[in-house]
Scaffold this active site. Structure first.
Site, PDB file in Angstrom:
ATOM      1  CD  GLU A 146     -17.793   9.840 -14.676  1.00 45.24           C
ATOM      2  OE1 GLU A 146     -16.838  10.633 -14.685  1.00 45.24           O
ATOM      3  OE2 GLU A 146     -18.940  10.157 -14.317  1.00 45.24           O
ATOM      4  CD  GLU A 149     -22.242  17.831  -6.695  1.00 43.64           C
ATOM      5  OE1 GLU A 149     -22.072  16.608  -6.876  1.00 43.64           O
ATOM      6  OE2 GLU A 149     -22.600  18.306  -5.606  1.00 43.64           O
ATOM      7  CB  CYS A 174     -22.641  12.985 -13.198  1.00 36.38           C
ATOM      8  SG  CYS A 174     -24.144  13.865 -12.811  1.00 36.38           S
ATOM      9  CE  LYS A 206     -13.844  26.825 -18.719  1.00 39.87           C
ATOM     10  NZ  LYS A 206     -14.208  26.389 -20.072  1.00 39.87           N
TER      11      LYS A 206
END
Ligand SMILES: NC(=O)c1ccc[n+]([C@@H]2O[C@H](COP(=O)([O-])OP(=O)(O)OC[C@H]3O[C@@H](n4cnc5c(N)ncnc54)[C@H](O)[C@@H]3O)[C@@H](O)[C@H]2O)c1
Ligand SMILES: O=CCCC(=O)C(=O)O
Length: 485
Positions: free
Chosen positions: A387, A252, A286, A177
């Site tokens: 973040e 992750e 990331c 997906k």
């Protein structure tokens, strides 16, 4: 003229419309009026069909030899390579990164496929001396079964491939997906697997809403492993759902990556790496540098060099050769980044440059944000902790290496960290004391090599590692075999 096409789900070796008969548009973030393509708005029935197909295919696929499975991956790599320009252009149109970045990523996808194709020829076990001298004891690896692959939009080719290629080579079948924002690019990759002739059901793609399809994958009793890359909030939910039903999972998630500029650093090198690590892909990696922790003795010199270069960065469509930095990938991301910039100012940070939307030329049609640098940032401020996933750098001044490392570690994340120094004992202290899965010395925080383990510590990761030979740990179970004639 670009003509948007409609892309279907890929289930059991066939292209299929969603049972809802609904599609949704994927938009160009550099021009919010341009539709890139239409993707299926799938339902749980579509997912059920895909999982059923993967389940049916799993025995046949796991019984193939590793080299035979590898042949399919070599063919898929050739397909991606042959269609490289088309995939690159679609990625730039759909996600916004510049053509050179999209090209680098797609070429990386080809290399990852070839790497794992080769894995089909390598050892999957060890002989271990038994205490019984008449016995043979050894380990082998068994695939998990059906693996669910849930991916983000920031690396629409590399991340799906670095999950699907090891899943397949070690004998699993896949239900994939992709992020909705980049499902058209994902569909091109599925076309390559289809053209490579993988047996029906071995690889399946279902596009649609993460809260519906992704969550149902995490909950699905016939999916034995879930590999997820994305935000922390969603990752934790996915991990909890998998854990609750005893499935294997790998997460992750975010980063808040620091670069430390020590007082003996090569400042030009550090400036270039800060810009490349922090602002390439518009800060949407990331591994992107987000906090720049600089020794007070060289702070002003570093800052002036950094500002001079950042002010010359050209924003624009990723298709234009003069563009260095493209748009953010979506309206959601655009709003999030602007709200973090506002928060940074409200909490007392000083804006040194940028801070606003990209204005002028054609920029107002897209999700452009200026490259932004803050100073007077303390570690407790929101923009030093959360973040941002955008082109925002926070400068933090320190007086010692110990203070720099303490601040670098003062976040919930631990994905990548780098330091610029010429001193070997500073390097050693950093290697030992930094909380990060990826430790980089005199190199930018971003940049991942496909043959090496990749992942973070603390809340960046669920502890396992992706890529390289480390991938075998997630995608297989160890069997310890004891044989006596
Ligand atoms: N550590 C890494 O390797 C890495 C790499 C790239 C991106 N990221 C992270 O990804 C984030 C950006 O990606 P994003 O905005 O697409 O993240 P996201 O978590 O919103 O979405 C990631 C994927 O999960 C799906 N999803 C959404 N809700 C779900 C649910 N309830 N259950 C299951 N799946 C669901 C989405 O549709 C998408 O496919 C950033 O936080 C970034 O740090 C991490
Ligand atoms: O966004 C996560 C992956 C980062 C990456 O692939 C890189 O830094 O090259």
């Amino acid at each position: 003229m670009f003509e948007p096409q409609t892309f279907l789900n890929y289930i059991g070796g066939e292209w299929k419309s969603a049972s809802s008969n609904l599609v949704e548009a994927s938009m160009n973030p550099a021009n919010r009026h341009e539709t890139v393509g239409y993707i299926q708005k799938s339902t749980l029935d579509d997912l059920e069909e895909a999982v059923g197909a993967a389940k049916e295919a799993k025995m046949g696929w796991r019984k193939l030899s590793g080299p035979a499975r590898g042949e399919f991956l070599f063919k898929a790599a050739n397909q991606v390579e042959q269609r490289l320009d088309e995939i690159v252009e679609m990625m730039t149109r759909e996600m916004g990164k510049t053509l050179p970045e999209a090209k680098g990523e797609t070429a990386r996808g080809v290399a990852i496929l070839r790497y794992y194709a080769g894995e089909g020829m390598r050892s999957i076990g060890n002989v271990i001396p038994s205490t019984d001298d008449a016995a043979l004891m050894f380990t082998s690896r068994a695939p998990l079964g059906v693996v669910g692959v849930i991916t983000p939009w920031n690396f629409p080719v590399a991340i799906p491939i670095w999950k699907m290629a090891p899943a397949l080579i070690y004998g699993n079948t896949v239900v994939f997906k992709p992020a909705q924002e980049t499902s058209v690019t994902a569909a091109l990759i599925m076309e390559c697997f289809h053209a490579a002739g993988l047996p029906a059901g071995v690889i399946n793609m279902v596009t649609g809403d993460g809260g519906l399809i992704g969550q149902a994958m995490a909950d699905h009793p016939d999916i034995q492993g879930i590999t997820f890359t994305g935000s922390n909030a969603v990752g934790k939910r996915v991990g909890q759902s998998a854990l609750a039903r005893g499935a294997k999972y790998q997460l992750e998630m975010g980063g808040k990556n620091p670069v430390i500029v020590a007082r003996d650093a090569d400042l030009d090198l550090a400036v270039d790496a800060t810009i490349s690590g922090g602002l390439k892909s518009t800060g949407q990696k990331c591994t992107a540098t987000s906090r720049v922790i600089v020794h007070s003795e060289i702070y002003e010199a570093f800052k002036m060099k950094l500002l001079e270069k950042v002010q010359n960065i050209r924003l624009g469509s990723g298709f234009e050769a003069a563009t260095w930095m493209g748009p953010l990938a979506s309206e959601n991301q655009f709003r999030t980044v602007l709200s973090y910039i506002t928060k940074g100012v409200e909490e007392g940070g000083t804006l040194l440059c940028g801070g606003g939307k990209g204005l002028g030329r054609d920029l107002e049609a897209g999700y452009f944000v200026e490259p932004t640098i803050f100073e007077n940032i303390s570690s407790s401020m929101t923009i030093a902790q959360e973040e941002i996933f955008g082109p925002v750098l926070a400068l933090i001044k320190v007086d010692s290496l110990e203070e720099a490392i303490q601040i670098a570690n003062d976040v919930k994340f631990g994905l990548s960290a780098s330091i610029f120094t010429r001193d070997i004992s500073t390097m050693l202290t950093f290697m030992q004391d930094i909380d990060a899965g990826m430790v980089r010395i005199n190199a930018e925080s971003a940049g991942v090599e496909l043959q090496a383990p990749f992942g973070g510590v603390k809340q960046s990761s669920s502890g396992s590692r992706e890529q390289g030979q480390a991938a075998i740990e997630f995608y297989t179970d160890i069997k310890t075999i004891f044989v006596k004639a």
